[in-house]
Each structure stands twice: as C-alpha cells, then as structure tokens.
Design an enzyme around this catalytic site. Structure first.
Site, PDB file in Angstrom:
ATOM      1  N   GLY A  56     -14.942   5.155  -8.332  1.00  0.00           N
ATOM      2  CA  GLY A  56     -14.163   6.031  -7.472  1.00  0.00           C
ATOM      3  C   GLY A  56     -14.985   7.247  -7.106  1.00  0.00           C
ATOM      4  CB  ALA A  57     -18.441   7.799  -7.192  1.00  0.00           C
ATOM      5  CB  SER A  58     -16.523   6.818  -1.780  1.00  0.00           C
ATOM      6  OG  SER A  58     -15.109   6.834  -1.892  1.00  0.00           O
ATOM      7  N   GLY A 106     -14.519  13.394  -2.590  1.00  0.00           N
ATOM      8  CA  GLY A 106     -13.810  14.363  -3.411  1.00  0.00           C
ATOM      9  C   GLY A 106     -14.360  14.560  -4.804  1.00  0.00           C
ATOM     10  CE  LYS A 110     -10.993  -2.574  -0.227  1.00  0.00           C
ATOM     11  NZ  LYS A 110      -9.536  -2.675   0.015  1.00  0.00           N
ATOM     12  CG  ASP A 154     -10.662  -4.568  -4.276  1.00  0.00           C
ATOM     13  OD1 ASP A 154      -9.887  -3.787  -4.868  1.00  0.00           O
ATOM     14  OD2 ASP A 154     -10.275  -5.354  -3.389  1.00  0.00           O
ATOM     15  CE1 TYR A 168      -1.004   8.771  -8.636  1.00  0.00           C
ATOM     16  CE2 TYR A 168       0.126  10.641  -9.636  1.00  0.00           C
ATOM     17  CZ  TYR A 168      -1.046  10.041  -9.203  1.00  0.00           C
ATOM     18  OH  TYR A 168      -2.251  10.692  -9.330  1.00  0.00           O
ATOM     19  CE  LYS A 219      -4.011   8.532 -11.475  1.00  0.00           C
ATOM     20  NZ  LYS A 219      -5.470   8.483 -11.778  1.00  0.00           N
TER      21      LYS A 219
END
Length: 314
Positions: free
Chosen positions: A12-14, A16, A37, A79, A172, A176
């Site tokens: 999840g590093a693409s 922000g 992804k 993914d 959600y 979490k």
C-alpha cells in the site's frame, strides 16, 4: 534492529502515508519493496514527481523517486484481494532480495456509513483488502521470518480498540479492529513461543493526515487544511517503532503522536502541520481502555487444533 540495508516491504505504498513511509525508509538505508495495485510508466509522468495524493502517483513513480535520490527500491504490483497475488509478491521479494526484515501493511479500503448504508459488496471488499489481505500477507511472510531465525518486524495500519470507533462506520471498523486483534494475537504467539526478536505493532494517526480524501475536502474549504498534518509524522513514528526494543512495541496498538511523545520525547509537533502555525484538532481519544483482564495469564488447558489434526506449525 540495525537498519543497514535491511529489506522493508511496504504494502500500500503508491500514495499518501504509504508513499511517505517507503521514501523515508529508503532515506534511512533500507532496501524498499514498493507494493500496491496501481502501476504506470514513471518516465512518461509529467510533472515528476507527481502529486503524492493523486492517481498519477504509483509504485513505479515512488520507486523512481527513491532511486533518483540514491535509494534502493523495487516496485512489485500486488492485489491484496488475491492470495495468489500476495504469494507472488512475497516470492518475488525473496527471489530478488533473499529476505524480508520489515513488513508494513498499509493497504486498505474505506467506506464510512451506517450498516443500512453499506452494501454487502462494499462490506466484502473491505474485509478482503483489510483483515483478509493482512492475514494472507503475514502468513506468506512467516515461513521466511522462520528461515531468518525469527528476526523481523511487522507494522500494521490499524487503530487502538475502543467503542467510539465503531460509530457510523461499523462495517469498516469490523475489518480494521480485526487487524488490531491480529496484532494482539500474533504478538502473544511470539511471546509465548519465545520469539523475542519478532514484534508486531499497530499504528494509527492521532489527527487527520493529508491524503487524497482530505484533498477533496480542502479543495471545497481551504480552512479545513488547518486540521491536517503531513504524512511525515506517521513515517517518523514508524521509523521510531522499528528502532525500539521488541518488548516495547510487540502487541502495541498506538498513535503516531503518542508514540513520538512518549518514546522519543517529542513535544513540538508544529513542523508536521500542513498550514504553518496551525494546531490540528486531535481526532482520537487521549486514552484508551485496557484490554487485559485480571485472569490474563490463565489459559486453562490449551489445545491446538493443528495438534489434534496432526499438522505441523511453522
């Protein structure tokens, strides 16, 4: 843990927070696997680097940002809804770098609405990406941590557990909080099994952090920017957690500001404000309920399902 060219996998590093963590890890001498992804050809990205909160920011642009300042980064697409894709990510990382010292799971899907306002399809998507994706990623990594004599760190982007968090976003929160339960449970496994060089920690922001979601809000009302912090506070807290002794962070569910204040002695957070001179509103409670009970150490007669079925553990 010494950060000398250790390998950090950031899922999840693409954009922000995840992008910032990957960049700051590389600046601190980690070899970083940048995973998410979204992919692109970074050489056709104009302007470069792109807005870090826009769709133009991908694992490829983040990896190029890192290599441009002399860091070491490899982009690998994943993914997190697919166990096969996750296994390919871990296998490829091991093939290229021989090890994983740090796993950071920042991948996430979000939908804040009441139960009545959350379609089942949206609920299922969040569970696949949030707790199921985390579980599959950790399981795929455990055998490699075992091969490294159980030396490693796992950091999960999930919150402390308290009931107000459930309000207005139950679907959600189920995912979490489930991620935080995994942090607590796996930490107990590490401790009980004597894996003293392993630690898993959960981290969550104390105030709202600048992101693609907040950019839409501040575009409508620039004053909202006064309540935002830069993602560097989050990455600074992650780096501090990685330096801390395992007994301090294993099983910890904490906030970025609180960890930096308590463990790093930080008192001035002004440099993290998006609007200079602003004091962003804290959105998280000042303290959290204890999860331990008086009989915390009483497990009764412990029975392992694997033992009953004759299956070996990792």
């Amino acid at each position: 843990m010494s950060p000398e060219k250790q390998v950090a996998l950031v899922v999840g590093a693409s954009r922000g927070i995840g992008r910032q963590i990957a960049i700051d890890l590389a600046k601190n001498n980690y070899t970083v696997v940048v995973s998410a992804k979204t992919t692109s050809n970074p050489h056709t990205c104009v302007p470069f680097p792109p807005d870090p909160n826009s769709p133009a920011s991908t694992i490829n642009t983040v990896a190029l940002e890192i290599t441009n300042f002399g860091g070491s980064a490899t982009p690998i697409a994943v993914d997190t809804r697919s166990p096969t894709s996750i296994q390919n990510l871990i296998t490829t990382t091991i093939t290229l770098h021989s090890r994983i010292d740090v796993l950071i799971y920042n991948s996430g899907a979000i939908w804040w609405a009441s139960v009545a306002g959350t379609p089942r399809s949206r609920f299922q998507l969040m569970q696949k990406i949030n707790p199921e994706g985390l579980y599959a990623t950790i399981q795929a990594c455990l055998r490699h941590f075992a091969a490294q004599a159980w030396k490693g760190r796992i950091i999960v982007v999930s919150p402390p557990i308290y009931s107000r968090f459930f309000r207005g976003k139950t679907a959600y929160a189920m995912g979490k909080v489930g991620m935080s339960v995994l942090t607590k449970g796996l930490a107990m496994d590490f401790q009980r099994e004597g894996k003293s060089d392993m630690a898993i920690t959960s981290i969550w922001p104390a105030t709202a952090i600048e992101s693609a979601a907040t950019a839409q809000v501040t575009k409508r009302n620039p004053e909202e920017g006064r309540d935002l912090r830069k993602p560097t506070i989050f990455s600074d807290a992650v780096l501090a957690m990685l330096k801390a002794p395992t007994e301090v962070v294993n099983g910890l569910l904490d906030l970025d500001e609180d960890f930096l204040r308590r463990e790093e002695g930080m008192t001035d957070f002004g440099r993290y404000s998006v609007v200079e001179g602003a004091s962003p509103r804290r959105i998280m409670p000042r303290s959290f309920p204890r999860l331990e009970v008086e009989e915390q150490d009483d497990e009764g007669k412990r029975v392992e399902s694997n033992a009953l079925r004759g299956k070996a553990k990792l």
